[in-house]
Design a protein around this motif. Sequence first.
Motif, PDB file in Angstrom:
ATOM      1  N   ILE A 141      27.905   5.730 -50.960  1.00  0.00           N
ATOM      2  CA  ILE A 141      28.059   5.427 -49.542  1.00  0.00           C
ATOM      3  C   ILE A 141      29.532   5.208 -49.218  1.00  0.00           C
ATOM      4  N   SER A 142      30.245   4.456 -50.066  1.00  0.00           N
ATOM      5  CA  SER A 142      31.675   4.211 -49.856  1.00  0.00           C
ATOM      6  C   SER A 142      32.462   5.516 -49.900  1.00  0.00           C
ATOM      7  N   LYS A 143      32.131   6.375 -50.842  1.00  0.00           N
ATOM      8  CA  LYS A 143      32.837   7.656 -50.972  1.00  0.00           C
ATOM      9  C   LYS A 143      32.605   8.527 -49.736  1.00  0.00           C
ATOM     10  N   ALA A 144      31.384   8.553 -49.248  1.00  0.00           N
ATOM     11  CA  ALA A 144      31.085   9.360 -48.060  1.00  0.00           C
ATOM     12  C   ALA A 144      31.830   8.827 -46.840  1.00  0.00           C
ATOM     13  N   LYS A 145      31.895   7.521 -46.703  1.00  0.00           N
ATOM     14  CA  LYS A 145      32.590   6.947 -45.549  1.00  0.00           C
ATOM     15  C   LYS A 145      34.098   7.133 -45.646  1.00  0.00           C
ATOM     16  N   SER A 146      34.645   7.191 -46.873  1.00  0.00           N
ATOM     17  CA  SER A 146      36.086   7.385 -47.022  1.00  0.00           C
ATOM     18  C   SER A 146      36.516   8.788 -46.590  1.00  0.00           C
ATOM     19  N   THR A 147      35.589   9.702 -46.504  1.00  0.00           N
ATOM     20  CA  THR A 147      35.893  11.042 -46.001  1.00  0.00           C
ATOM     21  C   THR A 147      36.414  10.971 -44.575  1.00  0.00           C
ATOM     22  N   GLU A 148      35.920  10.016 -43.807  1.00  0.00           N
ATOM     23  CA  GLU A 148      36.410   9.823 -42.435  1.00  0.00           C
ATOM     24  C   GLU A 148      37.906   9.532 -42.443  1.00  0.00           C
ATOM     25  N   ALA A 149      38.351   8.637 -43.333  1.00  0.00           N
ATOM     26  CA  ALA A 149      39.774   8.292 -43.411  1.00  0.00           C
ATOM     27  C   ALA A 149      40.607   9.510 -43.784  1.00  0.00           C
ATOM     28  N   GLN A 150      40.143  10.279 -44.739  1.00  0.00           N
ATOM     29  CA  GLN A 150      40.878  11.459 -45.177  1.00  0.00           C
ATOM     30  C   GLN A 150      41.019  12.478 -44.055  1.00  0.00           C
ATOM     31  N   MET A 151      39.947  12.697 -43.316  1.00  0.00           N
ATOM     32  CA  MET A 151      39.995  13.669 -42.219  1.00  0.00           C
ATOM     33  C   MET A 151      40.909  13.187 -41.095  1.00  0.00           C
ATOM     34  N   GLN A 152      40.831  11.898 -40.750  1.00  0.00           N
ATOM     35  CA  GLN A 152      41.663  11.367 -39.671  1.00  0.00           C
ATOM     36  C   GLN A 152      43.148  11.410 -40.049  1.00  0.00           C
ATOM     37  N   LEU A 153      43.469  11.067 -41.294  1.00  0.00           N
ATOM     38  CA  LEU A 153      44.869  11.107 -41.723  1.00  0.00           C
ATOM     39  C   LEU A 153      45.394  12.539 -41.799  1.00  0.00           C
TER      40      LEU A 153
ATOM     41  N   ILE B 241      50.444   4.036 -37.884  1.00  0.00           N
ATOM     42  CA  ILE B 241      51.646   4.627 -38.456  1.00  0.00           C
ATOM     43  C   ILE B 241      52.505   3.453 -38.923  1.00  0.00           C
ATOM     44  N   THR B 242      52.716   3.361 -40.226  1.00  0.00           N
ATOM     45  CA  THR B 242      53.418   2.203 -40.772  1.00  0.00           C
ATOM     46  C   THR B 242      54.926   2.397 -40.810  1.00  0.00           C
ATOM     47  N   GLU B 243      55.361   3.661 -40.798  1.00  0.00           N
ATOM     48  CA  GLU B 243      56.793   3.925 -40.895  1.00  0.00           C
ATOM     49  C   GLU B 243      57.068   5.319 -40.335  1.00  0.00           C
ATOM     50  N   ALA B 244      58.136   5.431 -39.548  1.00  0.00           N
ATOM     51  CA  ALA B 244      58.535   6.732 -39.009  1.00  0.00           C
ATOM     52  C   ALA B 244      60.045   6.749 -38.824  1.00  0.00           C
ATOM     53  N   THR B 245      60.684   7.731 -39.454  1.00  0.00           N
ATOM     54  CA  THR B 245      62.125   7.906 -39.308  1.00  0.00           C
ATOM     55  C   THR B 245      62.374   9.344 -38.877  1.00  0.00           C
ATOM     56  N   VAL B 246      63.623   9.740 -38.883  1.00  0.00           N
ATOM     57  CA  VAL B 246      63.948  11.114 -38.512  1.00  0.00           C
ATOM     58  C   VAL B 246      63.333  12.093 -39.506  1.00  0.00           C
ATOM     59  N   ASN B 247      63.351  11.747 -40.801  1.00  0.00           N
ATOM     60  CA  ASN B 247      62.913  12.683 -41.835  1.00  0.00           C
ATOM     61  C   ASN B 247      61.603  12.332 -42.533  1.00  0.00           C
ATOM     62  N   SER B 248      60.997  11.217 -42.197  1.00  0.00           N
ATOM     63  CA  SER B 248      59.779  10.844 -42.918  1.00  0.00           C
ATOM     64  C   SER B 248      58.854  10.006 -42.039  1.00  0.00           C
ATOM     65  N   PHE B 249      57.606   9.966 -42.463  1.00  0.00           N
ATOM     66  CA  PHE B 249      56.631   9.073 -41.833  1.00  0.00           C
ATOM     67  C   PHE B 249      55.582   8.700 -42.868  1.00  0.00           C
ATOM     68  N   LYS B 250      54.932   7.597 -42.616  1.00  0.00           N
ATOM     69  CA  LYS B 250      53.821   7.156 -43.451  1.00  0.00           C
ATOM     70  C   LYS B 250      52.776   6.564 -42.532  1.00  0.00           C
ATOM     71  N   ALA B 251      51.540   6.973 -42.745  1.00  0.00           N
ATOM     72  CA  ALA B 251      50.427   6.465 -41.937  1.00  0.00           C
ATOM     73  C   ALA B 251      49.368   5.885 -42.857  1.00  0.00           C
ATOM     74  N   LYS B 252      48.577   4.960 -42.306  1.00  0.00           N
ATOM     75  CA  LYS B 252      47.590   4.248 -43.100  1.00  0.00           C
ATOM     76  C   LYS B 252      46.261   4.199 -42.353  1.00  0.00           C
ATOM     77  N   ALA B 253      45.177   4.334 -43.115  1.00  0.00           N
ATOM     78  CA  ALA B 253      43.823   4.151 -42.589  1.00  0.00           C
ATOM     79  C   ALA B 253      43.212   2.976 -43.335  1.00  0.00           C
ATOM     80  N   THR B 254      42.907   1.913 -42.611  1.00  0.00           N
ATOM     81  CA  THR B 254      42.336   0.703 -43.208  1.00  0.00           C
ATOM     82  C   THR B 254      40.911   0.537 -42.697  1.00  0.00           C
ATOM     83  N   SER B 255      39.973   0.369 -43.626  1.00  0.00           N
ATOM     84  CA  SER B 255      38.579   0.200 -43.207  1.00  0.00           C
ATOM     85  C   SER B 255      38.413  -1.147 -42.509  1.00  0.00           C
TER      86      SER B 255
END
Length: 138
Positions: A41-53, A97-111
């Motif tokens: 069940i956890s693995k199936a729900k984590s697919t949502e995070a992967q698709m959104q990211l 979005i946890t970090e965004a600069t001119v050359n990079s970004f990092k985003a996070k999906a938290t359940s």
Amino acid sequence: MERKVPKKGNLNGFTLPELLVVLVIIGILLLIALPNLMPLISKAKSTEAQMQLSHLYTLEKNYFYMHSKYSNDLSTVDFIQEKLVTQGGNANYQITITEATVNSFKAKATSVVDFNGDGTFNVWEIDQENKLAETIKD
């Protein structure tokens, strides 16, 4: 017209104790099977995070090609966060979005839901190189 009266005697059916025994057996089987199903069940729900990211990655790349920088605002890149299950919606993950600069970004999906009840909330991250990783397992 003649009315038929049922014969006196036993009618076919189940007794209350028989029904209770069946319900108890079904309950025991569920208790045995549920712990084995929780990781699935956890693995199936984590697919949502992967698709959104992955979708957010595409939007950030498009924004980068247009403006030569990454954005730290979801609405600027036209990402729409679906209403969370804690607010009566369907989304299990809060996207930020946890970090965004001119050359990079990092985003996070938290359940927002503890899928297996152990007190740990699942977290996934993605960056400008499309490196998708599960940083905290639930």
